[in-house]
Design an enzyme around this catalytic site. Structure first.
Site, PDB file in Angstrom:
ATOM      1  CE  LYS A  34       9.285   3.130 -10.741  1.00 13.56           C
ATOM      2  NZ  LYS A  34       7.939   3.209 -11.363  1.00 13.56           N
ATOM      3  CB  SER A 111       5.779   2.621  -8.262  1.00 17.46           C
ATOM      4  OG  SER A 111       5.959   2.425  -9.669  1.00 17.46           O
ATOM      5  CB  SER A 135       4.035   4.281 -11.725  1.00 16.69           C
ATOM      6  OG  SER A 135       3.372   3.338 -10.915  1.00 16.69           O
TER       7      SER A 135
END
Length: 393
Positions: A34, A111, A135
């Protein structure tokens, strides 16, 4: 590196080679991270054009990423994150919405949207994400993946962009439990206090009561399967301290205050155009009062004590990961916000306690994946992975 990225999972950075060990326990695996994690040779954008502009090229790699490289895993790129990691939809107003490889007409969740997209689309074997309010667990549920929110502080978040540090954790996704467990061996080490061979399975009635009838029905057979392996789950009435509203607001106040401390100065200085949902959440966070935060922190301590007593050294909660399958990509922003608020009630137990929760892709509804979770005592992360291996076998 990602000229061929049909899932729109990766941030289109210029290709920079990243060295990994020639041999190691993960040397046959490819992974992504990420875009909150520093990787030497790349900027760290955090899903925000302003942060990306300010980042510069990093000269050091986050320890969590480095551990994987040292174990021989091959880095294939940085994945899209929701803006400043403060969303759960997987829609980034600046970088787009990665595709859910398991249900292309539905959101990935966020996310850690790009990481879940890359793994569910088969573009890598596993991927790092972060979980503050859900997330990793939400996208794992939505994209048919194994995903974990580890015990808070168990995996280093050094050289990783913060959102709300007392809630932030480093997790990861994999399609199969074998790959997932190999990564666990590298990132988690061993449990200081493993669960006993015969863990006590617990059934929080108030969590299950949040589900609609079709979702309960979809989870019935997988729940039976888990209990056939781990033993019958003992029902108890209430996981929530006081009420789910009290749980929800305590979580929101802590997350709001900390996220404003993290990103507020940048937002006030540059007034960047924030995407829908994200803008409103930061505006709300700015107004959280000291009294609200102090009350929420006291509540968190009390809830953690309640859950620690409930679980002891051998208890594991069996619970749904999310209220339902992923909403459709075409859903209105207001629908997604309502779903997010419902989800926080289900997800906030692990966040407030700091205890580990592992989501397993054991169910489906309307052709889309649905997750079932194990939540254990602080530090039982590896034991939960071993339980998931037993269930998968």
């Amino acid at each position: 590196m990602h000229l061929h990225d049909p899932a729109h999972a990766f941030v289109p950075y210029p290709d920079t080679p990243v060295e990994s060990a020639a041999t190691g326990p993960l040397s046959d695996l490819r992974f992504a991270a990420k875009d909150l994690f520093d990787v030497a040779g790349y900027p760290t954008g955090g899903g925000s054009p302003i942060l990306l502009a300010m980042s510069g090229i990093k000269t050091h790699t986050a320890p969590a990423v480095q551990a994987l490289l040292d174990a021989g895993a091959h880095f294939v790129g940085k994945t899209v994150t929701d803006e400043l990691a403060f969303s759960m939809t997987g829609n980034n107003a600046h970088f787009g919405a990665p595709i859910n490889g398991a249900a292309k007409d539905r959101i990935t969740g966020g996310s850690s949207s790009g990481s879940a997209s890359a793994v569910s689309s088969g573009l890598c074997d596993f991927a790092l994400g972060s979980d503050t309010g859900g997330s990793v667990r939400a996208p794992a549920n939505h994209c048919g993946l194994y995903g974990i929110r580890p015990t808070h502080g168990r995996i280093s978040l050094e050289r990783v962009l913060d959102l709300a540090p007392s809630l932030d954790t480093c997790g990861w996704f994999a399609r199969d439990i074998g790959t997932f467990a190999r990564v666990a061996d590298v990132l988690l080490g061993v449990d200081a206090k493993p669960l006993p061979a015969k863990a006590r399975l617990l059934w929080p009635k108030d969590v299950w009561a949040m589900l609609s009838a079709p979702v309960k029905e979809a989870l019935a057979a997988p729940s039976d399967r888990v209990q056939s392996v781990l033993g019958q789950a003992a029902p108890f009435d209430q996981l929530a301290l006081e009420s789910w509203d009290a749980m929800y607001w305590s979580f929101r106040y802590i997350q709001g205050r900390e996220s404003w401390l993290t990103d507020g100065p940048m937002i006030e200085r540059f007034a960047p155009p924030l995407g829908p949902g994200v803008a409103e959440r930061f505006a709300w966070s700015r107004e959280v009062t000291d009294a609200q935060v102090n009350s929420a922190r006291a509540f968190r301590i009390a809830f953690r004590e309640k859950l620690a007593t409930l679980l002891g050294d051998d208890g594991v909660l069996l619970m749904p990961t999310m209220p339902d399958i992923a909403p459709l990509r075409s859903a209105a922003e207001s629908t997604l916000e309502d779903y997010r608020n419902d989800s926080i009630r289900m997800l906030c137990g692990a966040g407030l306690s700091g205890f580990p929760q592992l989501s397993m892709p054991l169910a489906q509804r309307d052709g889309a994946p649905l997750g079932l979770s194990l939540l254990g005592p602080a530090g039982s992360d590896c034991s939960l992975v071993m339980l998931a291996e037993q269930i998968a076998a």
